[in-house]
Design an enzyme around this catalytic site. Structure first.
Site, short mmCIF file in Angstrom:
data_model
loop_
_atom_site.label_atom_id
_atom_site.label_comp_id
_atom_site.label_asym_id
_atom_site.label_seq_id
_atom_site.Cartn_x
_atom_site.Cartn_y
_atom_site.Cartn_z
N LYS A 1 -62.46 21.52 6.39
CA LYS A 1 -60.42 21.00 6.69
C LYS A 1 -60.03 22.68 7.00
CE LYS A 1 -56.71 18.19 5.38
NZ LYS A 1 -56.53 16.99 4.14
N SER B 1 -54.72 13.13 5.76
CA SER B 1 -54.62 14.05 6.17
C SER B 1 -56.13 14.97 7.10
CB SER B 1 -53.57 15.20 6.06
OG SER B 1 -54.79 16.01 4.76
N SER C 1 -56.19 11.36 2.07
CA SER C 1 -56.18 11.74 2.62
C SER C 1 -57.39 11.90 3.36
CB SER C 1 -56.09 13.22 3.07
OG SER C 1 -54.39 13.04 3.23
#
Lengths: 479, 487, 98
Positions: B78, B153, B177
């Site tokens: 990420k 997210s 997330s």
């Protein structure tokens, strides 16, 4: 109407740890701009603080030295404001839960002793430095100092005069230096002081509106800044105006203070417990370990010098100015066992020479052992006081031991009665005219014979013994 | 289906060991596939050169018998995970040019294990979002339906693993997330216990809630990567000094008699009926596998969302104060004085959702409001945690419930209603507040063919039980083998 | 209800410039979010200790040891503006930290 001032001081003491409070970056002075930084210091994304244990130990140490209560549960809080020298946009500090609270210290001032309350002591990180360059319209940021550990020491508003405030500050500095947790150098900024000042009519018990005085960056200026500000506030009140609560900066060039900013709204720091730093639980065992490692404090040392060693208050004050002096005194005393003489040699001779030559005590070549030995040589009549001063000068310049100097220069005092008698006899025999006069009643000539004997021996004979033997020999000749 | 990009981690490991293919070959194959599915917008930066060099090194290690479990296996990060000399922007304009001078702990661990980092995945800016629409690099598309969001997210990581652009990816989970996008993208996602994985070098959103975790196409794959990245870290004071169990070696142990708590508060109105049906079927499946279902109550569940939306923005407003355009990041150009520099830099640099949360956070911490909001929320947070403690102490060994109330929704559908968007996380947020491990495993498809996820919640540091139960569930179902309709 | 004035004040505290229209918008949005947040007031938490660390961790220290600093090039490489080894910003005025 007469007015009195009410003063409280906030002292920031930079701690002498090797590394910063929340990261292993170095705290040394004198490196290139921004060279003592790491991702944590720079507030880089993703960085996290890890607490330096020594900072906690030092805080506890100061807490114990100032008779504070050590809080069992402690948290760090974030204090938010935007400023280029504050890399994360918040300072990690302590807010509702400071590590030390409710203490006091004894402050000696003008032959009186006052107990000044310590409201709180808390741990926090220092900010970096901004340098303003109005010419180019820019400010420059150096973050070497960011993250250096600080203790903020807040006093109660117990101080009443600038001189008293100055005495408090000096006492606090002395304590910090005895503990060796801060070097107390205000000029270099390792100790900083802000003052909260208000005035009120004498007899009034309520406090007046206070101003916060910043930028007092030297011991010299503490009294000056406070005096100016107190006079200013009194003048404001006498003119029928009111004192505005504000932050004022001291300007050492003009000796005046001026408002830093008008506070329409007071700053909103949005404190909250730092979620990156778990709670501290100060256990008894840690407090005891710190207590055991504590050196003697200035007040304790002073009492000991007076009560155990029998020194005068004046000598005790001079020697307790620094922990180094106390240690030096005690080490020298261990050798010679004469406290008074040790105090004299230390405070007059050694300090005198250091002063004259502008040498720092730390760089002095005369070790405590050697000074003790020198005094012992006097005590045992090996050296006369006069010879000792010669030896001391040599010690001071070369760092040689007194024994070595005595040996090299043959300075040893002669006390052997037989040897002295020989010289005395020969002096008498060589001066028949003077002998005749002496025997005829001219007692003053005794001094002549002493002088001749000393001269003959190169000043190395013990005058006491010379006196005795000379008296004896002259008596014999009276027949 | 013989494509090497459709293999599990253990199949890749076998293939590498038996020289069926090399790490360089498989890395290239994945890089090709990433290129082929560029339209998903799952990646924001690729490090192909470094990845191929690492793959080469991995091949040498494998040849000399020095391979670890992930040696030569490609993985994606990420975009908020720092890797030395690589960009890390958290998909925000404010640091879109930031190049990290250091490695995060997870990257150090991955490198030590020989994993091949292929690039950084798209995400909601600073991990704030549930749809991956709040990215400076544009929204990510759901591989199951490109008109839909992949969840957020960690949407880029979820989409990448779902589309087999990479076999593994790391994400972070602050309010759901990892689990929510895993659910919406039809893959497995594990958020471990708070303190299990180091947060050092992870761009912070909300420090007391953030935790790094992983996505994979099977429970076993997730277990293997979690073993590598877990462990105590001296640079993160909140990481726990605990041994890391070998999660992947106890997967087959029986789940007979395990008590699975089913919280009645998680089957409320607002939950999509199709989701509800699938979850109930999954629970029945667990029962048939020998687990015992027990109804439990987590009475403070309804307060979790409000609690989260005080604590997370408060911490975020503080964590994001460092983005000021002084030491790094993008500075507004026209600023004539310092105040303007701050105001403009932060105004131009942050996106709407980030601004919104900074505003909420600043408000709840400001003078006069702290006690009423932040302190109050920290107390309610304790009540939420107490609910779980009680359930685990008295009733169950783990909890099973839906991961998200709905399946993937259309891109743009909820962007104008923040509160509706926040409701996506009602089932995942309590886990973060209580610091627990949670995992989402595929358990169905709705009528539109969109995936549904079953959430398993464990006791603190008991990820093992989640993996075990998830693995047994996987063995008995075909959901995790379903593939998104991509070429 | 969070007024436009409050929104401006918060935005200033957070150092984010906003337009009048944005303030209007935030005022509405934040008000609706805080309406939901008010739900917490239903709970009496006067006897509850606020959570500090979720697992109750305490006393995490490191020893006072120094590790090398970052190379100066690394320190400055991301900086938008430098002067020598300094970070450079427009001149700071007294009110800037308010």
């Amino acid at each position: 109407m007469d007015y009195e001032a009410v003063i409280g001081l906030e002292v920031h003491a930079q701690l002498t740890t090797c590394s910063k409070i929340f990261t292993p970056s170095s705290t040394e002075f004198g490196h290139g701009v921004n060279e003592l930084t790491d991702p944590v210091t720079l507030g880089m994304p993703g960085c996290l603080p890890v607490l330096n244990k020594k900072v906690v130990e030092y805080a506890i140490m100061l807490g114990l030295a100032t008779d504070c209560q050590i809080r069992k549960r402690n948290r760090f809080a974030r204090k938010h404001y935007f400023y280029p020298d504050l890399p994360k946009g918040y300072q990690i500090s302590q807010y509702e839960e400071p590590i030390c609270e409710h203490g006091n210290i004894k402050v000696r001032f003008d032959d009186t002793v006052r107990s000044i309350g310590i409201t709180r002591i808390h741990m926090e990180e220092d900010a970096g430095k901004n340098i303003h360059d109005p010419r180019s319209g820019t400010s420059l940021v150096d973050l070497n100092r960011a993250g250096v550990p600080l203790l903020e020491i807040v006093s109660e508003p117990d101080l009443r005069t600038p001189a008293e405030a100055s005495a408090y500050l000096k006492t606090m500095r002395k304590i910090l230096r005895f503990l060796e947790i801060c070097d107390g150098n205000m000029e270099e900024g390792s100790m900083r002081c802000d003052a909260n000042v208000s005035v009120r009519p004498v007899g009034e018990t309520k406090f007046g509106t206070r101003t916060e005085l910043k930028n007092i960056n030297s011991f010299k200026f503490v009294e000056k800044a406070l005096e100016y500000e107190i006079a200013r506030q009194i003048a404001v009140i006498k003119a029928g105006d009111v004192v505005i609560q504000e932050t004022r900066l001291f300007d050492s060039e003009t000796g005046t203070t001026h408002a830093m900013r008008s506070k329409e709204e007071s700053a909103d720091y949005r404190y909250f417990p730092d979620p990156d730093l778990p709670e501290l639980k100060i256990q008894k065992s840690l407090i005891e370990a710190v207590r055991d490692s504590m050196p003697v404090l200035p007040e304790e040392a002073r009492t000991k010098l007076i009560e155990v060693y029998g020194l005068s208050e004046y000598d005790a004050d001079v020697i307790t100015a620094e922990r180094l002096f106390v240690d030096y005194f005690e080490e020298a005393f261990q050798i010679c066992s004469n406290a008074k003489a040790t105090a004299n040699w230390l405070t007059s001779e050694l300090f005198g020479y250091l002063n004259k030559e502008a040498i720092r005590f730390e760089d002095c070549k005369v070790s405590a052992r050697d000074l003790g030995t020198l005094i012992k040589l006097i005590e045992t009549d090996v050296l006369s006081g006069k010879m000792a001063k010669v030896v001391f000068e040599e010690m001071f310049n070369t760092g040689k031991s007194p024994e070595q100097i005595v040996e090299e220069q043959g300075l040893k005092q002669i006390t052997d009665p037989e040897e002295i008698r020989k010289t005395v006899t020969s002096v008498i025999d060589e001066n028949p005219t003077q002998l005749e006069q002496y025997l005829g009643g001219n007692d003053k000539l005794f001094g002549f014979f002493v002088g001749q004997t000393m001269k003959k021996s190169g000043g190395s004979m013990n005058p006491k013994v010379v006196n005795e033997i000379l008296k004896d020999e002259l008596e014999k000749r009276k027949g | 289906m013989s494509d090497i990009t459709f293999k599990s981690v253990s199949e890749i490991r076998q293939g590498l060991a038996s020289k069926e293919f090399s790490s360089v070959e498989i890395t290239k194959a994945y890089l090709d596939r990433i290129e082929q599915h560029k339209d998903l917008n799952a990646f924001v930066s690729l490090s192909a050169e470094d990845a191929l060099a690492d793959a080469k090194l991995a091949d040498r290690k494998i040849a000399s018998g020095e391979a670890y479990s992930l040696t030569g296996v490609p993985i994606a990060l990420k975009d908020l995970m720092l890797s030395k000399n690589q960009k890390a922007s958290a998909c925000s304009n404010i640091i879109s040019n930031f190049i990290s001078p250091y490695d995060s702990t997870v990257v150090v661990k991955l490198k030590e294990a020989g994993a091949v980092i292929v690039g950084k995945t798209n995400m909601d800016e600073f991990a704030m979002g549930s749809s991956n629409e709040n990215s400076a690099f544009g929204p990510v598309k759901n591989p199951w339906n490109k008109e839909c969001v992949p969840g957020g997210s960690s949407g880029g990581s979820a989409a990448a693993v779902s589309a087999r652009l990479v076999p593994l990816a790391l994400g972070t989970d602050t309010g759901g997330s990892i689990r929510q996008p895993a659910s919406l993208s039809g893959i497995v996602g594990i958020r471990p216990t708070y303190g299990r994985v180091s947060r050092f070098g992870i761009i912070a959103y909300a420090s007391s809630l953030d935790q790094v975790g992983a996505f994979g196409n099977s429970v076993k794959d997730c277990a293997e990567v979690l073993e590598v990245i877990s462990g105590h870290c001296l640079k993160d004071s909140t990481s726990m000094q605990l041994e890391v169990p070998e999660f992947s070696s106890s997967l087959d142990s029986a789940i007979q008699g395990l008590r699975v708590g089913v919280p009645k508060e998680y089957f409320i109105e607002g939950i999509d009926p199709e989701v509800k049906v699938s979850i109930q079927a999954a629970l029945t499946k667990l029962e048939s596998l020998g687990a015992e279902l027990v109804e439990i109550s987590l009475p403070h569940t309804e307060y979790a969302l409000a609690t989260y939306y005080i604590i997370a923005p408060a911490e975020a407003s503080s964590n994001l104060a460092r983005y000021d355009g002084v030491r790094y990041g993008k500075r507004a150009e026209k600023a004539s004085d310092l105040l303007e520099l701050y105001m403009q830099t932060r105004s131009e640099g942050f996106g709407d959702e980030v601004k919104r949360r900074i505003m909420i956070g600043t408000y709840v911490l400001s003078t006069g409001y702290y006690d009423a909001y932040y302190l109050h929320a920290q107390k309610v947070r304790r009540l939420v945690k107490r609910d779980f403690d009680l359930a685990f102490d008295e009733k169950c060994d783990l909890i099973a419930c839906p991961t998200a109330p709905t399946t993937a929704f259309k891109i743009g559908e909820k962007v104008n209603d923040p509160l509706q968007m926040y409701l996506n996380d009602i089932f995942t947020i309590p886990v973060n507040l209580a610091g627990l491990p949670g995992m989402s495993v595929p358990c169905g498809l709705d009528a539109k063919g969109l995936p549904i996820g079953l959430q398993l919640i464990g006791k603190p540091f008991d990820e093992s039980t989640l993996f075990r139960v998830g693995h047994h569930f996987e063995q008995a179902t075909e959901w995790h083998k379903q593939l998104p309709p991509l070429s | 209800m969070i007024s436009k004035e409050e929104v401006f004040k918060i935005a200033h505290l957070a150092r984010m410039a906003i337009t009048d229209a944005q303030a209007e918008h935030f005022s509405k949005e934040l008000s609706s979010i805080f309406e939901h947040i008010q739900k917490l007031n239903e709970l009496d938490v006067s006897d509850v200790e606020p959570m500090t660390h979720v697992h109750g961790v305490f006393n995490v220290f490191r020893e006072d040891q120094v590790e090398p600093s970052l190379e100066i090039q690394e320190v400055l490489k991301n900086a938008p503006d430098v002067n020598g080894q300094f970070f450079r910003v427009p001149i700071i005025k007294d009110h800037d930290s308010e």
